[in-house]
Scaffold this motif. Structure first.
Motif, PDB file in Angstrom:
ATOM      1  N   VAL A 213       0.679  -1.407   0.338  1.00 20.73           N
ATOM      2  CA  VAL A 213      -0.271  -0.025  -0.070  1.00 20.73           C
ATOM      3  C   VAL A 213       0.392   0.923   0.067  1.00 20.73           C
ATOM      4  CG1 VAL A 213      -1.956   1.591   1.493  1.00 20.73           C
ATOM      5  CG2 VAL A 213      -1.941  -0.971   1.228  1.00 20.73           C
ATOM      6  N   GLY A 214       0.472   1.991  -0.702  1.00 22.41           N
ATOM      7  CA  GLY A 214       1.470   3.587  -0.856  1.00 22.41           C
ATOM      8  C   GLY A 214       0.435   4.260  -1.911  1.00 22.41           C
ATOM      9  N   SER A 215       1.198   5.964  -1.620  1.00 28.98           N
ATOM     10  CA  SER A 215       0.324   6.277  -3.128  1.00 28.98           C
ATOM     11  C   SER A 215       1.527   6.359  -3.968  1.00 28.98           C
ATOM     12  CB  SER A 215       0.648   8.117  -1.899  1.00 28.98           C
ATOM     13  OG  SER A 215      -0.329   8.095  -1.489  1.00 28.98           O
ATOM     14  N   HIS A 216       0.298   6.771  -4.872  1.00 29.26           N
ATOM     15  CA  HIS A 216       1.077   6.896  -6.460  1.00 29.26           C
ATOM     16  C   HIS A 216       1.003   8.012  -7.333  1.00 29.26           C
ATOM     17  CE1 HIS A 216       0.939   2.475  -5.862  1.00 29.26           C
ATOM     18  NE2 HIS A 216      -0.569   2.364  -5.189  1.00 29.26           N
ATOM     19  N   GLY A 217       2.328   9.006  -6.759  1.00 28.78           N
ATOM     20  CA  GLY A 217       2.312  10.057  -7.548  1.00 28.78           C
ATOM     21  C   GLY A 217       0.619  10.468  -6.504  1.00 28.78           C
ATOM     22  N   THR A 218       0.093  11.941  -7.687  1.00 33.09           N
ATOM     23  CA  THR A 218      -0.815  12.417  -6.665  1.00 33.09           C
ATOM     24  C   THR A 218      -2.370  11.839  -7.035  1.00 33.09           C
ATOM     25  OG1 THR A 218      -0.303  14.105  -8.615  1.00 33.09           O
ATOM     26  CG2 THR A 218       0.231  14.757  -6.589  1.00 33.09           C
TER      27      THR A 218
ATOM     28  N   LEU B   5      -3.389   9.143  -5.750  1.00 32.02           N
ATOM     29  CA  LEU B   5      -4.054   7.877  -5.147  1.00 32.02           C
ATOM     30  C   LEU B   5      -3.266   8.590  -3.935  1.00 32.02           C
ATOM     31  CD1 LEU B   5      -5.707   5.687  -4.849  1.00 32.02           C
ATOM     32  CD2 LEU B   5      -4.030   4.374  -5.418  1.00 32.02           C
ATOM     33  N   ASP B   6      -3.856   9.115  -3.488  1.00 35.43           N
ATOM     34  CA  ASP B   6      -2.604   9.382  -2.027  1.00 35.43           C
ATOM     35  C   ASP B   6      -3.978   8.857  -0.281  1.00 35.43           C
ATOM     36  OD1 ASP B   6      -1.866  10.162   0.459  1.00 35.43           O
ATOM     37  OD2 ASP B   6      -2.744  12.489   0.136  1.00 35.43           O
ATOM     38  N   ASN B   7      -2.800   7.759  -0.235  1.00 33.48           N
ATOM     39  CA  ASN B   7      -3.306   6.238   1.095  1.00 33.48           C
ATOM     40  C   ASN B   7      -2.509   6.538   1.859  1.00 33.48           C
ATOM     41  OD1 ASN B   7      -4.909   4.671  -0.035  1.00 33.48           O
ATOM     42  ND2 ASN B   7      -3.392   4.574  -1.126  1.00 33.48           N
ATOM     43  N   TYR B   8      -1.812   8.281   1.803  1.00 30.79           N
ATOM     44  CA  TYR B   8      -1.037   8.786   3.391  1.00 30.79           C
ATOM     45  C   TYR B   8      -2.138   9.057   4.968  1.00 30.79           C
ATOM     46  CZ  TYR B   8       1.191  11.993   6.551  1.00 30.79           C
ATOM     47  OH  TYR B   8       2.097  12.728   7.748  1.00 30.79           O
ATOM     48  N   LYS B   9      -1.930   8.315   5.548  1.00 33.27           N
ATOM     49  CA  LYS B   9      -2.889   8.560   6.778  1.00 33.27           C
ATOM     50  C   LYS B   9      -2.077   9.211   7.468  1.00 33.27           C
ATOM     51  CE  LYS B   9      -6.327   6.387   4.506  1.00 33.27           C
ATOM     52  NZ  LYS B   9      -8.000   7.354   4.765  1.00 33.27           N
ATOM     53  N   GLU B  10      -3.074  10.290   8.686  1.00 33.73           N
ATOM     54  CA  GLU B  10      -2.432  11.226   9.651  1.00 33.73           C
ATOM     55  C   GLU B  10      -3.084  10.594  10.499  1.00 33.73           C
ATOM     56  OE1 GLU B  10      -2.827  15.609  10.929  1.00 33.73           O
ATOM     57  OE2 GLU B  10      -1.306  15.426   9.462  1.00 33.73           O
TER      58      GLU B  10
ATOM     59  N   ALA C 126      -6.292  -0.746  -1.858  1.00 30.21           N
ATOM     60  CA  ALA C 126      -5.768  -0.506  -1.157  1.00 30.21           C
ATOM     61  C   ALA C 126      -6.078   0.755  -0.224  1.00 30.21           C
ATOM     62  CB  ALA C 126      -4.211   0.502  -1.892  1.00 30.21           C
ATOM     63  N   PRO C 127      -7.118   1.833  -0.886  1.00 28.91           N
ATOM     64  CA  PRO C 127      -7.124   2.909   0.145  1.00 28.91           C
ATOM     65  C   PRO C 127      -7.918   2.287   1.184  1.00 28.91           C
ATOM     66  CG  PRO C 127      -7.866   3.384  -2.230  1.00 28.91           C
ATOM     67  CD  PRO C 127      -7.603   2.051  -2.294  1.00 28.91           C
ATOM     68  N   LYS C 128      -8.935   0.735   0.839  1.00 30.56           N
ATOM     69  CA  LYS C 128      -9.390   0.542   2.374  1.00 30.56           C
ATOM     70  C   LYS C 128      -8.384  -0.346   2.875  1.00 30.56           C
ATOM     71  CE  LYS C 128     -13.693  -1.004  -0.400  1.00 30.56           C
ATOM     72  NZ  LYS C 128     -14.614  -1.755  -1.071  1.00 30.56           N
TER      73      LYS C 128
END
Length: 255
Positions: free
Chosen positions: A175-180, A182-187, A237-239
């Motif tokens: 799981v990761g982000s792919h450029g801009t 698909l953003d899977n970064y979580k705070e 991936a987002p799930k």
């Protein structure tokens, strides 16, 4: 005239006193260790040997577990924040490497802290791989990069699984982000179970439990029979990323 002179002298004394107080005030700093404990059913995990059962009744064995945490911030009860220097705030946690699970943070402003916030993965401001020259080799050597353009794998979770005693099948969840796109970064913000005291010459610890089972069974339920290979995946991936954001709990503070 005398009154004016007395007033000027008094003013100079006050200003001088304030100046000396300011000059005499020095900030103090301390350290803290974040001790991340990867667990399933409250027990430490064992790679390649122990088996676990997820909510879909699939029995799985983990062969590899790595993830990135970043952008650490300590928060006081009044909301005041200490942001750890961003260029030093990217850490690779590797279940195979014991010392990687103890994140050492230094030069933290002394005080009493009640919360901690951090990122899971790498935020969009660092794409395409900007300003992280000291972390890129670590990520690359550990297989946590897709490519220089696609970016980072935030999670690398691999192994095998069986269903109803059937044949063993490989699974792979990256799981990761792919450029801009698909953003899977979580705070993630954690309440500390007791106050963390940062002071000079001390190095307290915050134990953080990481419930790996929630990769499958968190906010969402994921069955490996439905999808056993997740990489650049806009649907699953987002799930998984949502599930990951529920994995972390601050379990103790040792001052």
């Amino acid at each position: 005239m005398k009154n004016i002179i007395y007033i000027l002298i008094a003013t100079l004394v006050i200003v001088s006193s304030c100046k000396n107080d300011d000059e005499g005030t020095t900030k103090t700093f301390g350290n803290v260790v974040l001790d991340l404990k990867n667990t399933i059913n409250s027990n430490g995990i064992e790679l390649t040997t122990d088996s676990y059962t997820n909510g879909s009744n699939e029995v799985y064995i983990i062969s590899e577990l790595k993830y990135i945490i970043s952008n650490v911030v300590l928060i006081k009860a009044n909301g005041e924040e200490f942001t750890y220097p961003v260029d030093r705030s990217y850490f690779l946690i590797n279940e195979e490497v014991l010392e990687s699970k103890k994140v050492n943070l230094s030069d933290i402003s002394a005080g009493q802290y009640t919360k901690i916030r951090f990122g899971f993965g790498v935020d969009q401001s660092k794409y395409p791989l900007n300003g992280m020259a000291n972390f890129i080799p670590t990520a690359e050597e550990s297989g946590m990069l897709w490519s220089w353009s696609a970016g980072y794998k935030f999670l690398k979770f691999e192994g095998t699984y069986t269903t109803n005693g059937g044949a063993s099948t490989d699974f792979l969840i990256h799981v990761g982000s792919h450029g801009t796109t698909l953003d899977n970064y979580k705070e993630i913000t954690l309440e500390l179970p007791s106050t963390l005291t940062i002071e000079e010459s001390k190095s307290p610890e915050v134990a953080i439990n990481v419930d790996i089972a929630k990769i499958f069974d968190g906010t969402n339920t994921h069955s490996l029979e439905v999808k056993n290979s997740i990489q650049v995946d806009a649907e699953f991936a987002p799930k998984i990323a949502e599930n990951i954001s529920t994995m972390f709990t601050a379990s103790s503070v040792s001052n």
